[in-house]
Design a protein around this motif. Sequence first.
Motif, PDB file in Angstrom:
ATOM      1  N   GLY A 144       0.839  -1.065   0.165  1.00  0.00           N
ATOM      2  CA  GLY A 144      -0.130   0.063   0.449  1.00  0.00           C
ATOM      3  C   GLY A 144       1.437   1.358  -0.066  1.00  0.00           C
ATOM      4  N   ARG A 145       0.353   2.540  -0.178  1.00  0.00           N
ATOM      5  CA  ARG A 145       0.853   3.470  -0.511  1.00  0.00           C
ATOM      6  C   ARG A 145       1.719   3.667   1.706  1.00  0.00           C
ATOM      7  N   VAL A 146       2.149   4.551   1.544  1.00  0.00           N
ATOM      8  CA  VAL A 146       3.116   5.224   2.462  1.00  0.00           C
ATOM      9  C   VAL A 146       2.530   5.948   3.318  1.00  0.00           C
ATOM     10  N   ASP A 147       1.548   6.778   2.788  1.00  0.00           N
ATOM     11  CA  ASP A 147       0.822   7.830   3.594  1.00  0.00           C
ATOM     12  C   ASP A 147      -0.288   6.980   4.441  1.00  0.00           C
ATOM     13  N   VAL A 148      -0.941   5.824   3.334  1.00  0.00           N
ATOM     14  CA  VAL A 148      -2.363   5.183   4.195  1.00  0.00           C
ATOM     15  C   VAL A 148      -1.238   4.435   4.999  1.00  0.00           C
ATOM     16  N   LEU A 149      -0.009   3.852   5.070  1.00  0.00           N
ATOM     17  CA  LEU A 149       0.481   2.807   6.135  1.00  0.00           C
ATOM     18  C   LEU A 149       1.034   3.558   7.297  1.00  0.00           C
ATOM     19  N   GLU A 150       0.964   4.773   6.672  1.00  0.00           N
ATOM     20  CA  GLU A 150       1.123   5.112   8.581  1.00  0.00           C
ATOM     21  C   GLU A 150       0.042   5.891   8.978  1.00  0.00           C
ATOM     22  N   ARG A 151      -1.158   6.072   8.576  1.00  0.00           N
ATOM     23  CA  ARG A 151      -2.240   5.781   9.121  1.00  0.00           C
ATOM     24  C   ARG A 151      -2.730   4.478  10.002  1.00  0.00           C
ATOM     25  N   GLY A 152      -2.381   3.766   9.364  1.00  0.00           N
ATOM     26  CA  GLY A 152      -2.591   2.268  10.298  1.00  0.00           C
ATOM     27  C   GLY A 152      -3.911   1.872   9.425  1.00  0.00           C
TER      28      GLY A 152
END
Length: 329
Positions: free
Chosen positions: A160-168
């Motif tokens: 998944g995109r980095v920003d998506v994974l960063e927000r859980g």
Amino acid sequence: MRRFMDDEVLSGIVYEALGAEADVVGVDRLRGGSRKGVYRVHTGGARGGSVIVYSWAGAENFWPAGEAVDPAHPFAPASGLVPFLAAQRRLDDLGVRVPRVLLADDSRRRHPADVAVVEDVAGGTLEAFLETDPAPASHALSELAAMLDVMHQQHSQHYGRVDVLERGDQAGGDSCEQLVLDRAIEDLAEAAERDPRVGSAVSPLHDRLQELATRVAPRTEHGLIHGELGPDHVLVDASGHPVLIDIEGLMFFDVEWEHVFLQLRFGGHYPVLARPGLDPARLDLYMLAMRLSLVAGPLRLLDGDFPHRTVMRDIAEHNAKAALASLAQ
């Protein structure tokens, strides 16, 4: 009529980024972007030079409106300050050169959209150097290969995109290969509506996709990829070092997806970027899927008022021929 950023708004944004010493003396809207506006702003006075301003306003997005998609999907359009900053932070932490961010603003005080002011890496694109100046291009290409090694060796069990994974959040789907297959079938149907040659070969192309997908074995780790890394998305700074741009789509995914794009876009220069250990079954599936994407996408873009139309037609034509030729292999 599309309304792009005017000089007064750009001056205010640059003033906020650089301070009162920055005196805007000229603005160039750079060509090439389809989802965001990119402006080179020239300054005089004590802060003389230039900076780049990104605008993610709706008027800068040339893609026709389509069906709503899950924004967490790896292939959903990556646009805006959140994915840009997440990608910038991740790459900077890895030591992968990206333009320095001078201002990030989602307040809508000066402009009704996300904006960012970044360093102007004014040395030109790697694409131009590869055509005109082989010696510095060779050095930059080798450095780019090392950058990609660093990125691709970052692993995650989740894609998944980095920003998506960063927000859980997590991307949907069962696997990278299933997402690619599903998208390729959609691209095939869309391309068939716009190109009669593809339309006449829908059944064999669909069967070929399904056959290639059956050869792909499951995988549990994914690498960090740019997602759309052509030589036009690599700048070369004054010291000859490569700098990655258009990074909003940074994601964990199969590195083979990156490599088929690299192979298509770098052509004869790709061997410098090639690496052992890639899964040939994934490469075969992803290459045909990428070809179909590069037919459907450009033709969809031409449904709107994208200005650089000949380039898009040529991309679609080239990849349609290649996709059809793959049936004979």
